[in-house]
Design an enzyme around this catalytic site. Structure first.
Site, PDB file in Angstrom:
ATOM      1  N   LYS A 121      37.527  46.836  40.601  1.00  0.00           N
ATOM      2  CA  LYS A 121      37.571  48.125  39.912  1.00  0.00           C
ATOM      3  C   LYS A 121      37.123  49.294  40.803  1.00  0.00           C
ATOM      4  CE  LYS A 121      38.076  46.404  35.360  1.00  0.00           C
ATOM      5  NZ  LYS A 121      37.490  45.384  34.506  1.00  0.00           N
ATOM      6  N   ASP A 123      29.461  38.487  38.058  1.00  0.00           N
ATOM      7  CA  ASP A 123      30.695  39.262  37.979  1.00  0.00           C
ATOM      8  C   ASP A 123      30.298  40.697  37.659  1.00  0.00           C
ATOM      9  OD1 ASP A 123      32.998  40.595  37.333  1.00  0.00           O
ATOM     10  OD2 ASP A 123      33.841  39.000  36.084  1.00  0.00           O
ATOM     11  N   PHE A 153      34.181  37.993  29.717  1.00  0.00           N
ATOM     12  CA  PHE A 153      35.499  38.472  30.152  1.00  0.00           C
ATOM     13  C   PHE A 153      35.522  38.472  31.673  1.00  0.00           C
ATOM     14  CE2 PHE A 153      38.723  41.298  31.706  1.00  0.00           C
ATOM     15  CZ  PHE A 153      39.824  40.911  30.958  1.00  0.00           C
TER      16      PHE A 153
HETATM   17  C1  LIG Z   1      38.174  44.032  34.480  1.00  0.00           C
HETATM   18  C2  LIG Z   1      37.340  42.844  34.695  1.00  0.00           C
HETATM   19  C3  LIG Z   1      37.829  41.690  35.351  1.00  0.00           C
HETATM   20  C4  LIG Z   1      39.284  41.549  35.753  1.00  0.00           C
HETATM   21  O1  LIG Z   1      39.705  42.500  36.665  1.00  0.00           O
HETATM   22  P1  LIG Z   1      41.294  42.763  36.847  1.00  0.00           P
HETATM   23  O2  LIG Z   1      41.368  43.714  37.996  1.00  0.00           O
HETATM   24  O3  LIG Z   1      41.790  43.349  35.566  1.00  0.00           O
HETATM   25  O4  LIG Z   1      41.925  41.447  37.138  1.00  0.00           O
HETATM   26  C5  LIG Z   1      36.952  40.648  35.570  1.00  0.00           C
HETATM   27  N1  LIG Z   1      35.664  40.717  35.184  1.00  0.00           N
HETATM   28  C6  LIG Z   1      35.167  41.796  34.557  1.00  0.00           C
HETATM   29  C7  LIG Z   1      33.726  41.806  34.180  1.00  0.00           C
HETATM   30  C8  LIG Z   1      35.978  42.885  34.269  1.00  0.00           C
HETATM   31  O5  LIG Z   1      35.488  43.929  33.614  1.00  0.00           O
END
Ligand SMILES: *Cc1c(COP(=O)(O)O)cnc(C)c1O
Length: 401
Positions: free
Chosen positions: A256, A227, A142
């Protein structure tokens, strides 16, 4: 539910696109690990806005920094310098042990930035022929919701009806170093991965996997891009989840908790020789790196460091996980986690359990039907964790066998 809450929910249902299925609760206030609904009922927040709230709701120091900046200077665009961006980037790079950073807003934008950076490096530095660059990603990843990103998702709901997919991505199973090795070729410019797959249900990497991936990336001149939007900044009981394996990637994608939940702030942080390849006009964002974001981001990072949230997460998480492991239920498949990034997987849908937890005063959300993710703010205290465990134990006991 009160008439007031019902009416508010009805408004969202009537005027909003139904791209989410929220729990039937309307929140009005938050502090630390608690939120209150419009009727004044208190809940422990065990989602933390998908880990954007590692510092807790409305951390006083981050709120103070935001208030001090609001009304002074909020947006300059990057057409001009400002007095907040430099100090924020410096702290971000020093904290991550990296050389340069590129600030954006949402997580998906920072992932897009990473994709562009890896391709750019592939053409400019590695010598890959134009339009031939390949990036390896993991199954069940994700990384966000943009068209390019959902194009390499393996989750039908995410990608179906949004094609055609952007070419140049190759999927391998998460945790399989041999598959990663086999997927690498002369056109491979990057390996994009989550060190712990959050949305997939808190899937931990097998022991030694990240170390092997690091070695493969170095050997074959492939950028290793972690990520850590969800797993980073203390969530998994270390500043970065990669730290558990003593692995340093070439690029981190952060978001985040980089803002403590007050504002959308994300960044690509990494090796100077990669980020230096961007030149004026090749990438940008009107709001990325604005003074208000920089002030909030700097304060959010300082809270993580000064309150030792990674260490706190490791200690509290280990205790909580061992308690969760004492839970017994015939339909409980597995309890797993690292730091305060935890999950309980059942052999059937958890939605009734999620709703029961809400009724008992704890908010959490299922991920992929059968799994419930547990990720409270890292500022949560032992008494609150004890209360949460009581609630979870009672709800699991009441969950039909
Ligand atoms: C939440 C998330 C994203 C996307 O972030 P947004 O601010 O919602 O665009 C990308 N990678 C990971 C691992 C995430 O948990």
């Amino acid at each position: 539910m009160s008439a007031k809450a019902k009416a508010l929910i009805a408004l969202e249902e009537k005027y909003g696109a139904h791209n989410y299925h929220p729990l039937p609760v309307a929140l009005a206030r938050g502090k630390g690990a608690y939120v209150w609904d419009v009727d004044g009922k208190r809940y422990l927040d065990f989602l933390s806005a998908y880990s954007a709230l590692n510092q807790g709701h409305n951390h006083p120091k981050i709120v103070a920094a935001a208030k001090a900046q609001l009304g002074r200077l909020a947006l300059t665009s990057r057409a001009f310098h400002n007095d907040r961006l430099g100090p924020f980037l410096k702290l971000l790079c020093e904290t991550a042990g990296m050389e340069r950073a590129l600030p954006m807003n949402s997580g998906a934008e920072a992932v897009e930035t990473a994709i562009k950076a890896m391709r750019l490096w592939g053409y400019k530095a590695k010598g890959v022929d134009q339009d031939r660059a390949e990036i390896i990603v993991c199954e069940r990843n994700f990384h966000g919701r943009t068209t390019t990103i959902v194009g390499f998702s393996s989750d039908e709901e995410s990608f179906a009806n949004f094609g055609p997919a952007t070419p140049g991505f190759v999927k391998v199973p998460f945790g399989d170093a041999d598959a990663l090795k086999d997927a690498i070729n002369a056109n491979t410019v990057g390996f994009l991965f989550e060190p712990i797959q959050g949305e997939a249900g808190v899937i931990l990497p097998p022991a030694g996997y990240l170390k092997k991936a690091r070695r493969l990336c170095s050997t074959y001149s492939v950028l290793m891009c972690a990520d850590e939007i969800q797993s980073g900044l203390g969530r998994a009981g270390a500043l970065f989840a990669c730290d558990h394996d003593s692995v340093k990637p070439d690029l981190y994608v952060l978001g985040k908790a980089l803002s403590g939940g007050l504002y959308p702030i994300s960044a690509l942080v990494g090796r100077g020789d990669v980020l230096e390849l961007f030149t004026p006009g090749t990438h940008g964002s009107t709001f990325g790196g604005n003074p208000l974001a920089a002030a909030i981001g700097e304060a959010a990072l300082r809270v993580i460091l000064s309150e030792k949230l990674p260490e706190r997460s490791a200690k509290l998480g280990a205790g909580f996980l061992s308690k969760l492991k004492t839970l017994n239920h015939p339909k409980l498949h597995e309890v797993r986690g690292r730091g305060l990034m935890m999950a309980i997987e059942f052999t059937e849908p958890v939605q009734p359990l999620v709703e029961d937890l809400m009724a008992r005063g704890l908010l959490a959300k299922g991920t992929h039907e059968n799994t419930i993710r547990l990720a409270p703010p890292l500022v949560i205290n032992q008494a609150q964790l004890d209360a949460a465990f009581k609630i979870i134990a009672a709800a699991v006991k009441a969950f039909p066998q």
